[in-house]
Write a protein that holds these residues in place. Structure first.
Motif, PDB file in Angstrom:
ATOM      1  N   GLY A   1       9.815 -13.978   0.012  1.00  0.00           N
ATOM      2  CA  GLY A   1      10.732 -13.082  -0.663  1.00  0.00           C
ATOM      3  C   GLY A   1      10.104 -12.213  -1.732  1.00  0.00           C
ATOM      4  O   GLY A   1       8.884 -12.073  -1.815  1.00  0.00           O
ATOM      5  N   PRO A   2      10.953 -11.609  -2.586  1.00  0.00           N
ATOM      6  CA  PRO A   2      10.492 -10.644  -3.586  1.00  0.00           C
ATOM      7  C   PRO A   2       9.358 -11.126  -4.484  1.00  0.00           C
ATOM      8  O   PRO A   2       8.535 -10.333  -4.920  1.00  0.00           O
ATOM      9  N   ALA A   3       9.304 -12.438  -4.777  1.00  0.00           N
ATOM     10  CA  ALA A   3       8.236 -12.919  -5.650  1.00  0.00           C
ATOM     11  C   ALA A   3       6.868 -12.638  -5.055  1.00  0.00           C
ATOM     12  O   ALA A   3       5.924 -12.289  -5.758  1.00  0.00           O
ATOM     13  N   ALA A   4       6.773 -12.766  -3.727  1.00  0.00           N
ATOM     14  CA  ALA A   4       5.498 -12.515  -3.063  1.00  0.00           C
ATOM     15  C   ALA A   4       5.182 -11.029  -2.968  1.00  0.00           C
ATOM     16  O   ALA A   4       4.055 -10.646  -2.680  1.00  0.00           O
ATOM     17  N   ALA A   5       6.180 -10.207  -3.211  1.00  0.00           N
ATOM     18  CA  ALA A   5       5.997  -8.759  -3.088  1.00  0.00           C
ATOM     19  C   ALA A   5       6.162  -8.071  -4.435  1.00  0.00           C
ATOM     20  O   ALA A   5       6.478  -6.891  -4.499  1.00  0.00           O
ATOM     21  N   ARG A   6       5.923  -8.793  -5.519  1.00  0.00           N
ATOM     22  CA  ARG A   6       6.167  -8.248  -6.854  1.00  0.00           C
ATOM     23  C   ARG A   6       5.358  -6.990  -7.122  1.00  0.00           C
ATOM     24  O   ARG A   6       5.853  -6.032  -7.727  1.00  0.00           O
ATOM     25  N   GLU A   7       4.119  -6.956  -6.679  1.00  0.00           N
ATOM     26  CA  GLU A   7       3.294  -5.773  -6.919  1.00  0.00           C
ATOM     27  C   GLU A   7       3.922  -4.539  -6.290  1.00  0.00           C
ATOM     28  O   GLU A   7       3.973  -3.469  -6.894  1.00  0.00           O
ATOM     29  N   ALA A   8       4.409  -4.698  -5.054  1.00  0.00           N
ATOM     30  CA  ALA A   8       5.022  -3.563  -4.365  1.00  0.00           C
ATOM     31  C   ALA A   8       6.317  -3.145  -5.055  1.00  0.00           C
ATOM     32  O   ALA A   8       6.588  -1.952  -5.223  1.00  0.00           O
ATOM     33  N   LEU A   9       7.131  -4.104  -5.461  1.00  0.00           N
ATOM     34  CA  LEU A   9       8.380  -3.776  -6.136  1.00  0.00           C
ATOM     35  C   LEU A   9       8.127  -3.066  -7.455  1.00  0.00           C
ATOM     36  O   LEU A   9       8.822  -2.107  -7.818  1.00  0.00           O
TER      37      LEU A   9
ATOM     38  N   ALA B   1       0.834  -1.201   0.000  1.00  0.00           N
ATOM     39  CA  ALA B   1       0.000   0.000   0.000  1.00  0.00           C
ATOM     40  C   ALA B   1       0.868   1.250   0.000  1.00  0.00           C
ATOM     41  O   ALA B   1       0.591   2.230  -0.717  1.00  0.00           O
ATOM     42  N   ALA B   2       1.942   1.239   0.783  1.00  0.00           N
ATOM     43  CA  ALA B   2       2.843   2.389   0.830  1.00  0.00           C
ATOM     44  C   ALA B   2       3.541   2.602  -0.510  1.00  0.00           C
ATOM     45  O   ALA B   2       3.763   3.739  -0.943  1.00  0.00           O
ATOM     46  N   ALA B   3       3.878   1.503  -1.182  1.00  0.00           N
ATOM     47  CA  ALA B   3       4.555   1.600  -2.472  1.00  0.00           C
ATOM     48  C   ALA B   3       3.692   2.294  -3.513  1.00  0.00           C
ATOM     49  O   ALA B   3       4.200   2.947  -4.430  1.00  0.00           O
ATOM     50  N   HIS B   4       2.381   2.175  -3.379  1.00  0.00           N
ATOM     51  CA  HIS B   4       1.458   2.806  -4.324  1.00  0.00           C
ATOM     52  C   HIS B   4       1.136   4.249  -3.943  1.00  0.00           C
ATOM     53  O   HIS B   4       0.406   4.925  -4.670  1.00  0.00           O
TER      54      HIS B   4
ATOM     55  N   GLY C   1      15.877   9.593   2.954  1.00  0.00           N
ATOM     56  CA  GLY C   1      14.531  10.059   2.665  1.00  0.00           C
ATOM     57  C   GLY C   1      13.880   9.387   1.468  1.00  0.00           C
ATOM     58  O   GLY C   1      12.743   9.719   1.118  1.00  0.00           O
ATOM     59  N   ASP C   2      14.581   8.440   0.835  1.00  0.00           N
ATOM     60  CA  ASP C   2      14.037   7.734  -0.329  1.00  0.00           C
ATOM     61  C   ASP C   2      13.134   6.606   0.162  1.00  0.00           C
ATOM     62  O   ASP C   2      13.548   5.448   0.252  1.00  0.00           O
ATOM     63  N   LEU C   3      11.885   6.930   0.477  1.00  0.00           N
ATOM     64  CA  LEU C   3      10.985   5.967   1.093  1.00  0.00           C
ATOM     65  C   LEU C   3      10.715   4.786   0.175  1.00  0.00           C
ATOM     66  O   LEU C   3      10.694   3.632   0.614  1.00  0.00           O
ATOM     67  N   HIS C   4      10.503   5.033  -1.100  1.00  0.00           N
ATOM     68  CA  HIS C   4      10.223   3.925  -2.020  1.00  0.00           C
ATOM     69  C   HIS C   4      11.457   3.054  -2.226  1.00  0.00           C
ATOM     70  O   HIS C   4      11.344   1.835  -2.365  1.00  0.00           O
ATOM     71  N   GLY C   5      12.641   3.664  -2.233  1.00  0.00           N
ATOM     72  CA  GLY C   5      13.854   2.874  -2.288  1.00  0.00           C
ATOM     73  C   GLY C   5      14.023   2.031  -1.038  1.00  0.00           C
ATOM     74  O   GLY C   5      14.504   0.897  -1.088  1.00  0.00           O
ATOM     75  N   HIS C   6      13.607   2.591   0.085  1.00  0.00           N
ATOM     76  CA  HIS C   6      13.661   1.867   1.351  1.00  0.00           C
ATOM     77  C   HIS C   6      12.710   0.671   1.314  1.00  0.00           C
ATOM     78  O   HIS C   6      13.065  -0.435   1.766  1.00  0.00           O
ATOM     79  N   ILE C   7      11.516   0.881   0.782  1.00  0.00           N
ATOM     80  CA  ILE C   7      10.555  -0.217   0.655  1.00  0.00           C
ATOM     81  C   ILE C   7      11.150  -1.335  -0.198  1.00  0.00           C
ATOM     82  O   ILE C   7      11.057  -2.525   0.142  1.00  0.00           O
ATOM     83  N   GLU C   8      11.784  -0.959  -1.296  1.00  0.00           N
ATOM     84  CA  GLU C   8      12.377  -1.958  -2.184  1.00  0.00           C
ATOM     85  C   GLU C   8      13.435  -2.772  -1.448  1.00  0.00           C
ATOM     86  O   GLU C   8      13.466  -4.008  -1.526  1.00  0.00           O
ATOM     87  N   ARG C   9      14.321  -2.093  -0.709  1.00  0.00           N
ATOM     88  CA  ARG C   9      15.353  -2.796   0.052  1.00  0.00           C
ATOM     89  C   ARG C   9      14.724  -3.718   1.095  1.00  0.00           C
ATOM     90  O   ARG C   9      15.192  -4.831   1.325  1.00  0.00           O
TER      91      ARG C   9
END
Length: 416
Positions: free
Chosen positions: A321-329, A288-291, A303-311
């Motif tokens: 892992g990342p496969a389950a979070a593909r939408e957010a990535l 939700a935050a990624a969107h 301050g790069d919040l979206h970069g932080h989410i990705e990390r």
């Protein structure tokens, strides 16, 4: 000098600054800059900060003068002129943890590993090596240089940047018992600064953790509260999960983001009570935050919040892992306006525009949502040099290749 601040600088002139070094060799100018921080001339103070950032902390490097300056800076942060305190805290933070706070942003700082790596190149390890070299060297000129090096190491110096950074870190660590009082300061910016700093000192977590959790629960400043909540998640033990979890239902999305981020870190600890359902809730909140677009962000990851989410998502346990979070990535990919290093920007350009645009180029309205978001973020990028470094690639792709051209393109098509 304003007399009321003179006591903060007690001992400043007793230090052999000329015998210490910074990025420009002798540190003889450091005491003058520190003294200027306590003066009444705003322009001179600003210049003093610039000089200190570029000398005792030069592009992340620390030197023999860096840890020696810390006690004086800590006093100014606690009780110096209002105009100097926040920037002084920022300088202390950079001296202590730059760039560990970026690289270790999802896991918390590994001080034990850092100490082990730095010890390999500390003076105690280097001195025997220097003496071995001296014992076999016969050339007078080389011996003279080796002797100079040996004496420098024997005086407590090292060639390794990790070792010098650790000396600055430990100097700030020694000042934390005094600095922690800033958690109760009237200035929210100072409360935020000390909360952020405490995120990188797990050694004092027994003292800091309850204070950070209290700040997260009661501070009226949203950024301060979110900063403190994530700091608690970075230094806390597995049991901190119980304190963090309720914030997944917080009213403000920044607090929910901080809670979700903290839970991912805690999930990586042994015996952490983070089951699949709770971890799933955290990933849902990060998605939700990624969107979303945030009006306020913390200092984590510059301050790069979206970069932080990705990390954070890439740090998920293997089963989630990342496969389950593909939408957010995917949602994070074009949100590069705060990307300081340029790596996320280049990646987004290549993935969202894999081939040159046809001629004539498509209208803005005909681009995908992600492509539109990327161009919007490029047009409003906070680090202009990143756009300049990507100009050739943008030109090859048939896209506007300067920030001004991007702003014009996006602006015109938004109103078309």
């Amino acid at each position: 000098m304003i007399n009321e601040y003179e006591k903060l600088l007690a001992g400043l002139d007793e230090v052999d600054w000329a015998g210490l070094s910074h990025a420009y060799r002798s540190a003889h100018d450091v005491p003058g800059h520190i003294r200027t921080l306590c003066g009444s001339d705003d322009e001179a103070r600003e210049q003093a900060f610039i000089s200190l950032f570029s000398s005792i902390f030069h592009q992340g490097s620390r030197y023999s003068a860096s840890p020696v300056a810390v006690p004086f800076l800590a006093r100014i942060a606690i009780a110096g002129p209002a105009a100097a305190r926040e920037d002084t805290m920022w300088l202390l933070t950079r001296l202590a943890v730059d760039w560990h706070d970026e690289y270790d942003v999802t896991t918390g700082i590994n001080v034990i590993g850092w100490r082990a790596a730095a010890a390999e190149w500390g003076p105690e390890e280097l001195l025997p090596w220097c003496e071995e070299q001296l014992a076999v060297e016969t050339d007078p000129e080389k011996r003279a240089k080796l002797q100079e090096t040996r004496d420098w190491v024997a005086a407590g110096n090292s060639f390794d940047s990790r070792w010098w950074a650790l000396q600055a870190y430990d100097a700030v660590l020694a000042e934390l018992p005094g600095l922690i009082v800033l958690l109760d300061d009237d200035d929210a910016r100072l409360r935020t600064r000390i909360a952020y700093l405490l995120a990188w000192f797990p050694e004092v977590s027994a003292t800091s953790l309850p204070r950070l959790l209290a700040l997260a629960a009661h501070d009226k400043d949203l950024v301060t509260a979110a900063t403190a909540l994530l700091a608690a998640g970075l230094v806390g033990p597995p049991s901190t999960v119980e304190d963090i979890t309720p914030y997944l239902d917080a009213a403000d999305p920044l607090m929910r983001w901080a809670a979700a981020t903290a839970l991912v870190r805690l999930a990586g600890l042994d015996e952490a009570p983070v089951g699949p359902d709770l971890l799933g809730r955290a990933v849902t909140e990060l998605t939700a935050a990624a969107h979303s677009t945030f009006d306020h962000v913390t200092d984590y990851f510059e301050g790069d919040l979206h970069g932080h989410i990705e990390r954070t998502l890439h740090a998920l346990p293997t089963t989630s892992g990342p496969a389950a979070a593909r939408e957010a990535l995917d949602a994070c990919l074009p949100r590069i306006a705060r990307d300081r290093s340029g790596s996320r920007t280049r990646k987004a350009i290549e993935q969202l525009f894999p081939a040159p645009q046809p001629d004539p180029a498509p209208r803005y309205a005909d681009l995908t949502v992600a492509q539109q978001q990327l161009l919007d973020n490029l047009a409003n990028h906070q680090h202009a040099w990143v756009i300049r470094s990507s100009a050739d690639r943008l030109r090859q792709l048939g896209l506007p290749c300067s920030q001004e051209a991007l702003q014009s393109f996006v602006g015109v098509h938004r109103t078309a």
